[in-house]
Design a protein around this motif. Structure first.
Motif, PDB file in Angstrom:
ATOM      1  N   ALA A 263      40.051 -10.890   8.883  1.00  0.00           N
ATOM      2  CA  ALA A 263      39.992 -10.820   7.152  1.00  0.00           C
ATOM      3  C   ALA A 263      38.613 -10.449   6.578  1.00  0.00           C
ATOM      4  CB  ALA A 263      39.929 -12.584   7.003  1.00  0.00           C
ATOM      5  N   GLU A 264      37.962  -9.947   7.662  1.00  0.00           N
ATOM      6  CA  GLU A 264      36.454  -9.280   7.172  1.00  0.00           C
ATOM      7  C   GLU A 264      35.622 -10.462   6.317  1.00  0.00           C
ATOM      8  OE1 GLU A 264      38.875  -5.818   6.079  1.00  0.00           O
ATOM      9  OE2 GLU A 264      37.646  -4.558   7.619  1.00  0.00           O
ATOM     10  N   VAL A 265      35.482  -9.877   5.115  1.00  0.00           N
ATOM     11  CA  VAL A 265      34.647 -10.826   4.342  1.00  0.00           C
ATOM     12  C   VAL A 265      35.444 -11.028   2.990  1.00  0.00           C
ATOM     13  CG1 VAL A 265      32.434 -11.246   2.864  1.00  0.00           C
ATOM     14  CG2 VAL A 265      32.454  -9.844   5.034  1.00  0.00           C
ATOM     15  N   THR A 266      36.296 -12.143   3.016  1.00  0.00           N
ATOM     16  CA  THR A 266      37.050 -12.330   1.707  1.00  0.00           C
ATOM     17  C   THR A 266      37.000 -13.246   0.858  1.00  0.00           C
ATOM     18  OG1 THR A 266      39.096 -11.241   3.220  1.00  0.00           O
ATOM     19  CG2 THR A 266      39.657 -12.689   1.237  1.00  0.00           C
ATOM     20  N   PRO A 267      36.663 -12.984  -0.323  1.00  0.00           N
ATOM     21  CA  PRO A 267      36.414 -14.193  -1.452  1.00  0.00           C
ATOM     22  C   PRO A 267      37.400 -15.017  -1.598  1.00  0.00           C
ATOM     23  CG  PRO A 267      36.313 -11.633  -2.439  1.00  0.00           C
ATOM     24  CD  PRO A 267      37.005 -11.764  -1.077  1.00  0.00           C
ATOM     25  N   VAL A 268      37.167 -16.317  -1.796  1.00  0.00           N
ATOM     26  CA  VAL A 268      38.058 -17.271  -2.186  1.00  0.00           C
ATOM     27  C   VAL A 268      37.933 -17.756  -3.651  1.00  0.00           C
ATOM     28  CG1 VAL A 268      38.524 -19.827  -1.990  1.00  0.00           C
ATOM     29  CG2 VAL A 268      37.870 -18.371   0.085  1.00  0.00           C
ATOM     30  N   ARG A 269      39.125 -17.438  -4.214  1.00  0.00           N
ATOM     31  CA  ARG A 269      38.856 -17.775  -6.018  1.00  0.00           C
ATOM     32  C   ARG A 269      39.692 -18.837  -6.295  1.00  0.00           C
ATOM     33  NH1 ARG A 269      43.527 -13.198  -7.707  1.00  0.00           N
ATOM     34  NH2 ARG A 269      45.462 -14.556  -6.982  1.00  0.00           N
ATOM     35  N   SER A 270      40.176 -19.726  -5.513  1.00  0.00           N
ATOM     36  CA  SER A 270      40.611 -20.989  -5.845  1.00  0.00           C
ATOM     37  C   SER A 270      40.976 -21.730  -4.595  1.00  0.00           C
ATOM     38  CB  SER A 270      41.865 -20.894  -6.731  1.00  0.00           C
ATOM     39  OG  SER A 270      43.081 -20.896  -5.848  1.00  0.00           O
ATOM     40  N   VAL A 271      40.567 -22.997  -4.609  1.00  0.00           N
ATOM     41  CA  VAL A 271      40.872 -24.067  -3.476  1.00  0.00           C
ATOM     42  C   VAL A 271      41.645 -25.373  -4.211  1.00  0.00           C
ATOM     43  CG1 VAL A 271      39.735 -25.494  -1.888  1.00  0.00           C
ATOM     44  CG2 VAL A 271      38.631 -23.591  -2.410  1.00  0.00           C
ATOM     45  N   ASP A 272      42.835 -25.597  -3.670  1.00  0.00           N
ATOM     46  CA  ASP A 272      43.726 -26.443  -4.233  1.00  0.00           C
ATOM     47  C   ASP A 272      43.895 -26.183  -5.805  1.00  0.00           C
ATOM     48  OD1 ASP A 272      43.730 -27.658  -1.740  1.00  0.00           O
ATOM     49  OD2 ASP A 272      42.098 -29.079  -2.163  1.00  0.00           O
ATOM     50  N   ARG A 273      44.090 -25.225  -6.139  1.00  0.00           N
ATOM     51  CA  ARG A 273      44.226 -24.846  -7.551  1.00  0.00           C
ATOM     52  C   ARG A 273      43.208 -24.850  -8.394  1.00  0.00           C
ATOM     53  NH1 ARG A 273      48.390 -21.753  -6.258  1.00  0.00           N
ATOM     54  NH2 ARG A 273      50.309 -23.039  -5.429  1.00  0.00           N
ATOM     55  N   VAL A 274      41.932 -25.231  -7.904  1.00  0.00           N
ATOM     56  CA  VAL A 274      40.827 -25.399  -8.787  1.00  0.00           C
ATOM     57  C   VAL A 274      39.932 -24.202  -8.477  1.00  0.00           C
ATOM     58  CG1 VAL A 274      38.423 -26.774  -9.027  1.00  0.00           C
ATOM     59  CG2 VAL A 274      40.596 -27.867  -8.189  1.00  0.00           C
ATOM     60  N   THR A 275      39.647 -23.631  -9.700  1.00  0.00           N
ATOM     61  CA  THR A 275      39.095 -22.201  -9.624  1.00  0.00           C
ATOM     62  C   THR A 275      37.511 -22.419  -9.303  1.00  0.00           C
ATOM     63  OG1 THR A 275      40.273 -21.610 -11.608  1.00  0.00           O
ATOM     64  CG2 THR A 275      38.181 -20.505 -11.030  1.00  0.00           C
ATOM     65  N   VAL A 276      37.345 -21.537  -8.319  1.00  0.00           N
ATOM     66  CA  VAL A 276      35.862 -21.422  -7.768  1.00  0.00           C
ATOM     67  C   VAL A 276      35.202 -20.660  -8.508  1.00  0.00           C
ATOM     68  CG1 VAL A 276      34.663 -20.364  -5.658  1.00  0.00           C
ATOM     69  CG2 VAL A 276      36.849 -21.589  -5.388  1.00  0.00           C
ATOM     70  N   GLY A 277      33.971 -21.333  -9.116  1.00  0.00           N
ATOM     71  CA  GLY A 277      32.948 -20.498 -10.022  1.00  0.00           C
ATOM     72  C   GLY A 277      33.737 -19.787 -11.265  1.00  0.00           C
ATOM     73  N   ALA A 278      33.616 -18.547 -11.354  1.00  0.00           N
ATOM     74  CA  ALA A 278      34.133 -17.921 -12.393  1.00  0.00           C
ATOM     75  C   ALA A 278      35.563 -17.234 -12.259  1.00  0.00           C
ATOM     76  CB  ALA A 278      33.174 -16.519 -12.880  1.00  0.00           C
ATOM     77  N   GLY A 279      36.076 -17.336 -10.895  1.00  0.00           N
ATOM     78  CA  GLY A 279      37.491 -17.248 -10.468  1.00  0.00           C
ATOM     79  C   GLY A 279      37.328 -15.735 -10.103  1.00  0.00           C
TER      80      GLY A 279
END
Ligand code: PMP
Length: 317
Positions: A263-279
């Motif tokens: 996966a190298e370095v992969t951002p996570v944009r949501s967890v359980d459909r909750v947006t992480v930070g600015a998405g």
């Protein structure tokens, strides 16, 4: 078969000290590992650099393979140095510019008793060309993850610090559930209910400009990309804390990213459909990624000794 073609598929596999054609690298149905998961393995990458293909963090990967074997009570019939040389030669013979490398040792053909130590240990090294594990856009756009209903193996039901084949049924459950629910990847809690890791990735959580990551006490694999990223965060002057992470911290994090050889370095944009930070990919994630790819591609001088060239330097060079 040897060649310098840029996108040649792997044709040669290292099997117990010999180079054999891809189709000959087979095992017998009585192979213990097929029945009981008694294999140990690694995932390694070679990157294209100006000096040709170079294996990223070769020695730590091989060391972890031998540590996994030690935990599994598996006597390795080769030395670490022999495996290192075989990895480099397999990459070379297959003419890859960049590739994924899968060394694997397993309890081989013989009796079917669960104990398995009477079976011989077979070792293989397979290479293949493999792009972005979580998809090409994932590196920029990030991935959507869910907290899995499956827990990561507990310290007294498995050995999370070892890459043992059978333990990956746990990772399969986590990933299959995530895919069935429409997510890119699943994230497991540990036996105590705090955040552990992804099915095949470690996790980093950014909160108020500090980076948090779980310790081995949370049933993680001690990822080599995790270790690389810790060095990069030090280089960037960013504070890191090793702590147990509660699930709700994921929902209020400014940034989250996952790390792994695949996966190298992969951002996570949501967890359980909750947006992480600015998405979208955050600044710390981007800074870590930029450095990571600068080192893996050989663009930045290899000050940490992370790259081992697979192609010997030309005479006189
Ligand atoms: N956790 C698990 C369960 C993994 O399978 C992997 C992939 N090897 C990782 C974390 C990340 O480890 P690494 O960075 O060494 O690939």
């Amino acid at each position: 078969m040897r060649g310098d073609a840029k996108t040649m598929p792997a044709t040669t596999i290292w099997k117990n000290g010999e180079y054999v054609p891809w189709d000959s690298a087979t095992v017998h149905i009585s192979t213990h590992a097929l029945h009981y998961g008694s294999s140990v393995f690694e995932g390694v990458r070679a990157y294209a650099t100006p000096a040709g293909p170079a294996v990223f963090r070769l020695q730590p990967h091989t060391r972890r393979l031998f540590q996994s074997a030690k935990i599994a009570r598996m006597a390795m019939p080769f030395t670490e140095d022999q495996v290192n040389q075989a990895i480099l030669e397999t990459v070379r013979r297959n003419g890859h510019e960049a590739c994924y490398i899968r060394p694997i040792a397993m309890r081989g053909a013989g009796p079917l008793g669960v104990e398995g130590r009477k079976n011989p240990v077979d070792v293989f090294i397979m290479t293949m060309e493999w792009g972005r594990y979580l998809g090409a856009e994932a590196i920029e756009q990030g991935v959507d993850v869910q907290v899995s209903s499956w827990r990561r193996i507990a310290p007294d039901t498995g050995a999370s610090m070892a890459k043992i084949g059978g333990q990956y049924v746990n990772s399969q459950f986590i990933t299959m559930e995530a895919h069935d629910n429409g997510f890119n990847e699943g994230l497991a809690l540990d036996y105590s209910g705090t955040v552990s890791e992804g099915a095949g990735e470690n996790i980093f959580v950014v909160y108020n400009s500090v980076v948090f990551t779980p310790t081995p006490a949370s049933s993680i694999l001690l990822g080599i990309t995790r270790d690389t990223v810790l060095t990069l965060l030090r280089e960037l002057g960013i504070e890191v804390r090793f702590e147990a992470i509660p699930r709700d911290m994921l929902y209020i994090a400014d940034e989250i990213f996952m790390t792994g050889t695949a996966a190298e370095v992969t951002p996570v944009r949501s967890v359980d459909r909750v947006t992480v930070g600015a998405g979208s990919r955050g600044p710390i994630t981007k800074a870590v990624q930029d450095l990571f790819f600068a080192y893996t591609s050989g663009q930045k001088p290899d000050q940490y000794g992370w790259l081992t060239p697979a192609r010997p330097a030309a005479a006189g060079a």
